[in-house]
Write a protein that holds these residues in place. Structure first.
Motif, PDB file in Angstrom:
ATOM      1  N   LEU A 184       0.810  -1.208   0.000  1.00 38.54           N
ATOM      2  CA  LEU A 184       0.000   0.000   0.000  1.00 38.54           C
ATOM      3  C   LEU A 184       0.850   1.268   0.000  1.00 38.54           C
ATOM      4  O   LEU A 184       0.424   2.304  -0.520  1.00 38.54           O
ATOM      5  CB  LEU A 184      -0.966  -0.013   1.186  1.00 38.54           C
ATOM      6  N   ILE A 185       2.038   1.207   0.549  1.00 37.14           N
ATOM      7  CA  ILE A 185       2.944   2.351   0.436  1.00 37.14           C
ATOM      8  C   ILE A 185       3.334   2.557  -1.029  1.00 37.14           C
ATOM      9  O   ILE A 185       3.306   3.680  -1.550  1.00 37.14           O
ATOM     10  CB  ILE A 185       4.189   2.145   1.316  1.00 37.14           C
ATOM     11  N   ALA A 186       3.691   1.471  -1.717  1.00 36.29           N
ATOM     12  CA  ALA A 186       4.112   1.573  -3.115  1.00 36.29           C
ATOM     13  C   ALA A 186       2.974   2.052  -4.016  1.00 36.29           C
ATOM     14  O   ALA A 186       3.160   2.945  -4.853  1.00 36.29           O
ATOM     15  CB  ALA A 186       4.637   0.222  -3.599  1.00 36.29           C
ATOM     16  N   LEU A 187       1.777   1.480  -3.838  1.00 35.41           N
ATOM     17  CA  LEU A 187       0.670   1.829  -4.732  1.00 35.41           C
ATOM     18  C   LEU A 187       0.133   3.226  -4.458  1.00 35.41           C
ATOM     19  O   LEU A 187      -0.241   3.951  -5.379  1.00 35.41           O
ATOM     20  CB  LEU A 187      -0.446   0.787  -4.610  1.00 35.41           C
ATOM     21  N   ASN A 188       0.052   3.628  -3.187  1.00 38.97           N
ATOM     22  CA  ASN A 188      -0.370   4.994  -2.886  1.00 38.97           C
ATOM     23  C   ASN A 188       0.570   5.998  -3.512  1.00 38.97           C
ATOM     24  O   ASN A 188       0.148   7.034  -4.040  1.00 38.97           O
ATOM     25  CB  ASN A 188      -0.435   5.203  -1.370  1.00 38.97           C
TER      26      ASN A 188
ATOM     27  N   LEU B 195      10.852  -2.513  -4.606  1.00 36.01           N
ATOM     28  CA  LEU B 195      10.793  -3.000  -3.229  1.00 36.01           C
ATOM     29  C   LEU B 195       9.572  -3.897  -3.032  1.00 36.01           C
ATOM     30  O   LEU B 195       9.641  -4.932  -2.354  1.00 36.01           O
ATOM     31  CB  LEU B 195      10.737  -1.816  -2.261  1.00 36.01           C
ATOM     32  N   GLN B 196       8.443  -3.527  -3.634  1.00 38.38           N
ATOM     33  CA  GLN B 196       7.222  -4.333  -3.548  1.00 38.38           C
ATOM     34  C   GLN B 196       7.442  -5.729  -4.113  1.00 38.38           C
ATOM     35  O   GLN B 196       7.018  -6.732  -3.513  1.00 38.38           O
ATOM     36  CB  GLN B 196       6.098  -3.637  -4.312  1.00 38.38           C
ATOM     37  N   VAL B 197       8.109  -5.822  -5.250  1.00 38.69           N
ATOM     38  CA  VAL B 197       8.400  -7.125  -5.866  1.00 38.69           C
ATOM     39  C   VAL B 197       9.216  -7.991  -4.909  1.00 38.69           C
ATOM     40  O   VAL B 197       8.910  -9.170  -4.685  1.00 38.69           O
ATOM     41  CB  VAL B 197       9.157  -6.941  -7.194  1.00 38.69           C
TER      42      VAL B 197
END
Length: 470
Positions: free
Chosen positions: A267-271, A425-427
């Motif tokens: 959610l940090i990455a997508l936001n 980082l999400q990956v």
């Protein structure tokens, strides 16, 4: 104590009018929630164009939005687990509906920023409770499609907000954008007054009589609409085992910490991808020399990637699985994000932008809309989703300031480098810590909580017997 077995009974329901009704009622609110968020790009560009605002005030407007959304996401997690999904989604819809009408009447940018903060509280809560509720009312075999359907409705607001901004703002002014959302939210709030509470939540909180009543009403509605009697449900949990008491600290227990970390990073990455890049596109283009009309035309075409990505996520989530989708489309977004700043031809700019937007919205559908709520058991599902959303929203308080600074230093290249780094980082986190939730009953995610509850109960009983004996 009555064992309702709500989870198994909900999971064996066939697709019916009940599910489409729930999708429409939740989707109506979440569409307006997303429309409210996405309108800010066109509105802020227009406010700069007419001299009503400055880039610094626009950044404050966005930060106020995200500050409110942090509070809203946190409150949704607490109130949704304590008072129910129904209470939470009705309260937040009313908040952002009334605040939108107040924003439409704002006499100055300072007043609009203040109204936007209140809007943000409702906006941050709606998306948390919406995805959690749809996940609890749909069966595991098609839960991905229902979640993706909700996300498709929600994310189509990207295109409609851009189109509405193109048609309404030049002719009628920016205030009507907030009027549309405010009136629409109050209409949906009224229609959702008869929406049922989640039987899973009722049973998990010991309200078994009410859970049985609601569950029986849902089953009767499904039988009427399908014309067939429902088969018997399997016994998923032994009587009383679902009545575990959820605690915020459970998010950081040995069984849950990896899931909490995974959901938070997602959610940090997508936001950041949405509100650090997509929301700024009209302003970027205006500041690069395009007219407001031309920039809105470009963004409207690129924003078609929102519904396209959502539909693609709907097609793949239950077939391919959550983890493969998240990893693959993160890499697609990274590749297109790296290419985008190098382009100058308008056709290739729009095409690459469309691919980037589509990839981001596949991630929104699969990761945000389905995966994060699935990671947590019923007793802490709203707390878990709320906590992860809170971190994501908190990051976006800083994102407008960071984006403005990066754009000033090196243009859109620096902004996309920031977004690409977070997607990478999400990956890594999903590959290392993520679990696959495709077609797994939600109750299976409660096993660790149930074991903990039984252990606590046994220890308490032994302690009581020891004190009595002594």
């Amino acid at each position: 104590m009555l064992a309702v077995n709500a989870g198994a009974r909900l999971d064996r329901l066939p697709a019916s009018r009940f599910h489409y009704r729930i999708l429409a009622l939740i989707g109506g609110g979440m569409f307006l929630d997303a429309f409210e968020i996405y309108l800010q790009g066109a509105v802020l560009a227009a406010l700069i164009g007419i001299g009503w605002s400055t880039p610094a005030q626009n950044a404050n407007f966005l930060s106020a939005t995200f500050a409110g959304m942090v509070i809203g996401a946190w409150l949704a997690g607490i109130t949704g687990d304590r008072y129910g999904r129904r209470f939470s989604y009705q309260a937040n819809l009313l908040i952002f509906g009334l605040a939108s009408l107040a924003g439409a009447a704002a006499p100055s940018m300072e007043w609009l920023i203040a109204a936007r903060f209140v809007m943000g509280i409702g906006l941050g809560a709606e998306i948390v409770v919406g995805y959690v509720t749809i996940s609890e009312l749909t069966p595991p075999a098609s839960r991905g499609r229902w979640g993706a359907g909700l996300a498709t409705v929600t994310n189509s607001a990207l295109f409609f907000a851009a189109l509405a901004g193109r048609l309404i703002i030049p002719s009628y002014g920016w205030r009507w954008m907030f009027v549309i959302v405010g009136v629409g939210a109050l209409i949906v709030w009224y229609l959702r007054k008869r929406m049922p509470e989640s039987p899973r939540w009722l049973e998990a909180n010991g309200r078994t009589v009410e859970a049985e009543r609601v569950m029986s009403e849902i089953e009767a509605e499904v039988e009427r609409s399908t014309g067939r009697k429902l088969p018997a449900a399997a016994n998923v949990l032994e009587p009383g085992s679902v009545n575990a008491v959820g605690r915020l600290s459970d998010l950081f227990s040995r069984d849950m910490i990896a899931r909490t970390i995974t959901g938070s990073v997602i959610l940090i990455a997508l936001n950041t991808a949405i509100y650090g890049f997509l929301a700024f596109l009209p302003s970027f283009m205006v500041r690069q020399g395009l007219t407001i009309t031309t920039s809105l035309n470009y963004v409207t075409l690129m924003s078609l990637g929102g519904p396209a990505g959502a539909l693609l996520g709907m097609a793949l989530a239950d077939k391919v699985g959550r983890k493969p989708c998240i990893v693959f489309f993160s890499l697609v977004a990274i590749a297109s994000g790296a290419i985008y700043p190098q382009l100058s031809d308008p056709t290739f700019v729009m095409l690459t932008g469309f691919i980037l937007v589509s990839a981001i919205y596949v991630l929104v559908v699969v990761a945000w809309g389905m995966y994060v709520p699935e990671l947590f058991p019923t007793t802490i599902r709203m707390r878990g989703a709320g906590f992860c959303n809170t971190l994501g929203r908190f990051m976006t308080i800083l994102t407008p300031q960071i984006t403005t600074m990066l754009f000033g230093l090196a243009g859109v290249t620096a902004v996309l480098g920031y977004v690409v780094g977070l997607l990478l980082l999400q990956v890594i986190v999903v590959l290392l810590f993520g679990i696959e939730t495709k077609q797994i009953p939600l109750e299976a995610l409660s096993e660790a909580m149930i074991a903990r509850t039984k252990t606590d109960a046994t220890a308490s009983s032994v302690g009581t017997e020891t004190r009595v004996a002594s």
